[in-house]
Design a protein around this motif. Structure first.
Motif, short mmCIF file in Angstrom:
data_model
loop_
_atom_site.label_atom_id
_atom_site.label_comp_id
_atom_site.label_asym_id
_atom_site.label_seq_id
_atom_site.Cartn_x
_atom_site.Cartn_y
_atom_site.Cartn_z
N UNK A 160 16.19 13.21 14.10
CA UNK A 160 15.46 12.10 14.72
C UNK A 160 14.44 11.53 13.74
N UNK A 161 14.40 10.20 13.66
CA UNK A 161 13.41 9.49 12.84
C UNK A 161 12.32 8.99 13.78
N UNK A 162 11.07 9.33 13.48
CA UNK A 162 9.93 8.91 14.29
C UNK A 162 9.11 7.90 13.50
N UNK A 163 8.94 6.72 14.06
CA UNK A 163 8.19 5.65 13.41
C UNK A 163 6.92 5.41 14.23
N UNK A 164 5.77 5.50 13.59
CA UNK A 164 4.51 5.42 14.30
C UNK A 164 3.69 4.19 14.00
N UNK A 165 2.87 3.82 14.95
CA UNK A 165 1.89 2.75 14.80
C UNK A 165 0.52 3.43 14.70
N UNK A 166 -0.52 2.71 14.98
CA UNK A 166 -1.86 3.31 15.03
C UNK A 166 -2.18 3.66 16.48
N UNK A 218 -8.30 7.35 -1.58
CA UNK A 218 -9.18 7.54 -0.43
C UNK A 218 -8.48 7.49 0.92
N UNK A 219 -7.32 6.85 1.02
CA UNK A 219 -6.63 6.85 2.31
C UNK A 219 -6.24 8.25 2.72
N UNK A 220 -5.78 9.03 1.76
CA UNK A 220 -5.40 10.42 2.05
C UNK A 220 -6.56 11.39 1.89
N UNK A 221 -7.38 11.18 0.86
CA UNK A 221 -8.40 12.17 0.52
C UNK A 221 -9.82 11.74 0.85
N UNK A 226 0.82 -1.22 0.00
CA UNK A 226 0.00 0.00 0.00
C UNK A 226 0.85 1.26 0.00
N UNK A 227 2.02 1.21 0.64
CA UNK A 227 2.87 2.40 0.75
C UNK A 227 3.98 2.44 -0.30
N UNK A 228 3.98 1.50 -1.25
CA UNK A 228 4.97 1.46 -2.33
C UNK A 228 6.40 1.38 -1.79
N UNK A 229 6.64 0.35 -0.98
CA UNK A 229 7.95 0.13 -0.38
C UNK A 229 8.58 -1.10 -1.02
N UNK A 230 9.85 -1.03 -1.44
CA UNK A 230 10.49 -2.18 -2.10
C UNK A 230 10.95 -3.26 -1.13
N UNK A 231 10.27 -4.39 -1.14
CA UNK A 231 10.68 -5.56 -0.35
C UNK A 231 10.91 -6.73 -1.29
N UNK A 232 11.97 -7.48 -1.06
CA UNK A 232 12.23 -8.70 -1.80
C UNK A 232 12.11 -9.86 -0.83
N UNK A 233 11.10 -10.69 -1.04
CA UNK A 233 10.87 -11.85 -0.18
C UNK A 233 11.25 -13.10 -0.96
N UNK A 243 -0.47 3.96 10.22
CA UNK A 243 -1.84 4.38 10.51
C UNK A 243 -2.64 4.66 9.25
N UNK A 244 -1.95 4.76 8.11
CA UNK A 244 -2.64 4.98 6.84
C UNK A 244 -2.36 3.78 5.94
N UNK A 245 -2.90 3.79 4.74
CA UNK A 245 -2.65 2.68 3.84
C UNK A 245 -3.30 1.40 4.35
N UNK A 246 -2.48 0.40 4.58
CA UNK A 246 -3.00 -0.89 5.04
C UNK A 246 -3.49 -0.81 6.48
N UNK A 247 -2.84 0.03 7.30
CA UNK A 247 -3.33 0.31 8.65
C UNK A 247 -3.14 -0.80 9.64
N UNK A 248 -1.99 -1.48 9.59
CA UNK A 248 -1.75 -2.60 10.49
C UNK A 248 -1.28 -2.13 11.86
N UNK A 249 -1.45 -2.98 12.84
CA UNK A 249 -0.93 -2.74 14.19
C UNK A 249 0.37 -3.53 14.39
#
Length: 532
Positions: free
Chosen positions: A374-380, A277-280, A88-95, A403-409
């Motif tokens: 400082x890097x701040x990483x947030x949850x919901x 819709x996640x943003x708007x 959802x956030x367009x992040x490059x992961x190789x699994x 907290x946006x996009x997929x919205x996982x905890x």
């Protein structure tokens, strides 16, 4: 003999991969045979979901793809949530995973870790999922993955290797080599000229910058100043203009001040944003209420036509596009309306902030301003929700969340570990709720094991406070939201962290300063009722 598993890690190393996240299992042992000889670092999380979140945080901060080694079956079902967030956030992961042997796939015979169709599962959370049936396919599959990461919309990729191939002799494949990859699509002279003409003739232009424009910060800043155009940043785009910039609008795009800013513009330049819709939310569906001409710049041609139909669509890299368009625009004369319109949007948003949101913003500001970079990483959780609405940073990537996009905890703790691994010299703080922390609590052990000191702020309300509020507002009796909350100080001690509960909000700055100089991680629990 060089096994195929050894060739895989050698090829990863030859193409700039520096570390992998994974939990070794009987089905991935061959991937570890040659790992030490490549110089690749390996980090062992306590759950595959944690591996995916760590790789996500690493990718966001480093700009490189996060790589995971995952066992077949339960390893993939465990990491699927993290892949969904990254997708959802367009992040490059190789699994890279194992799969049961060729000939047994789909048999339903009951092999260890067997799924009916792993690829079908992974297709839902990846750009593509590929089964390597011949060793020679792997290089092509990896090249395809890296092409997506570097020159298209980056998203997770899954490559699975049958068990009966991993131990085969791969000598015939030759020496692992660096891949020749395509460049991102160019802007095109006509497209740049058409965009520049619309923007030059605009009296009230606005730029909307999303997560896809994170690496284009300098180019967008120059373009905005030349146009005297406010820059409305989505949550993933925060910091593209520094919070103190007079054209910066760090406001959740669905909020009234942001919508009004767009509604009163005559040209909107959207760069690297879904306009979704996640943003708007549902605010952009009706184009008749937005008379502005819309220019969209996106690496994904399909995405450029979703969300809000453009008058001009440009499929290109955000930096190149902003630079080429900016080169065709002369700087604006002092005294334009852009800075005034940006200031008005910020002031209107400030007037809408609730008491609880002010507390959350105060916390985030203390984290941001207490130490450089400082890097701040947030949850919901409540402070992060407030941050999504109106928190600014000095550069991109200094505040990101689930907290946006997929919205996982459960995202913030492992993602913060990944961020710290990518930028060991920078302070990293995660902000997580007491409920969300219990999703990935075990990753505290990973931080200790690899010597990765972070600061964790636990926003505690003895449960799922936001959902409880939503249930009450909907006239539903709260059920399942008041949960048992463990003693986090004792848990911190068990994981060799420093742990404390903050009774006096005024002492936060001093506690943070002490935490920053410790050689081990710190947990600071804040009771919501005492801080709000």
């Amino acid at each position: 003999m060089r096994t195929f598993g050894t060739y895989i890690v050698e090829l990863l190393a030859a193409n700039g991969v520096e570390l992998v996240f994974g939990i070794p299992g009987v089905h991935t042992i061959e991937l570890y045979r040659g790992l030490q000889n490549t110089g690749l670092q390996h980090i062992t999380p306590r759950h595959e979901q944690g591996a995916g979140f760590m790789a996500d945080g690493y990718a966001r901060v480093s700009g490189k793809p996060g790589v995971c080694f995952i066992i077949s079956g339960p390893g993939l079902t465990n990491i699927a949530t993290a892949m969904g967030q990254a997708y959802c956030d367009s992040i490059p992961l190789l699994v890279i995973s194992s799969v049961i042997p060729v000939g047994a796939i789909g048999s339903g015979a009951g092999h260890l870790h067997e799924l009916p169709d792993q690829r079908q599962l992974m297709r839902q959370v990846s750009a593509f999922s590929h089964t390597v049936l011949d060793m020679s396919e792997f290089e092509l599959a990896l090249a395809r993955a890296f092409a997506i990461f570097g020159s298209a919309r980056p998203r997770p990729v899954h490559i699975e290797i049958p068990l009966n191939l991993l131990g085969c002799d791969s000598t015939s494949l030759g020496i692992a080599r660096r891949l020749n990859l395509p460049a991102a699509p160019g802007v095109g002279t006509k497209s740049a000229a058409a965009a520049a003409e619309l923007l030059r003739n605009a009296a009230r232009p606005v730029i909307v910058a999303g997560g896809g424009a994170r690496r284009a910060s300098a180019a967008i800043s120059r373009l905005a100043e030349a146009l005297d155009a406010p820059v409305l940043m989505t949550v993933n785009g925060r910091g593209i203009l520094a919070s103190g910039h007079t054209l910066a609008v760090s406001v959740y795009p669905a909020c009234a001040p942001a919508i009004e800013l767009l509604r009163n513009s005559d040209v909107i330049l959207a760069i690297g944003t879904e306009m979704g819709p996640t943003d708007f939310k549902d605010k952009l569906v009706d184009r008749t209420s937005f008379p502005a001409k819309l220019i969209r710049i996106d690496l994904d041609p399909e995405q450029a036509m979703r969300g809000m139909s453009p008058d001009l669509a440009i499929v290109a890299d955000a930096t190149e596009a902003a630079e080429q368009i900016g080169a065709l625009i002369a700087p604006s004369v002092e005294g334009g309306s852009g800075r005034a319109r940006a200031a008005a949007a910020r002031a209107e948003m400030a007037a809408l902030v609730t008491r609880k949101e002010k507390a959350g913003l105060s916390l985030l500001s203390a984290l941001r301003d207490g130490a450089e970079n400082t890097i701040i990483v947030g949850d919901s959780n409540q402070p992060v929700y407030a941050g999504c609405r109106s928190f600014g940073t000095d550069e991109p990537g200094m505040f990101f969340c689930s907290a946006i996009g997929y919205g996982t905890l459960g995202y913030a703790l492992p993602a913060a570990i990944g961020a710290k691994v990518a930028a060991s010299e920078r302070p990293v703080v995660c902000v997580i709720g007491d409920g969300g922390l219990q999703f990935t609590l075990a990753e505290m052990a990973t931080a200790t094991e690899i010597g990765c000191p972070i600061i964790m702020i636990v926003w505690s309300n003895n449960g799922y406070g936001e959902i409880k509020t939503q249930m009450e507002n909907a006239g539903v009796d709260p059920i399942g939201v008041d949960i048992f909350t463990p003693d986090f100080q004792k848990i911190a001690q068990a994981f060799d962290w420093h742990g404390e509960k903050l009774a006096d909000p005024g002492a936060l700055s001093a506690r943070l300063a002490a935490a920053r100089v410790r050689s081990k991680s710190s947990l600071i629990e804040i009771i919501e009722d005492s801080y709000v």
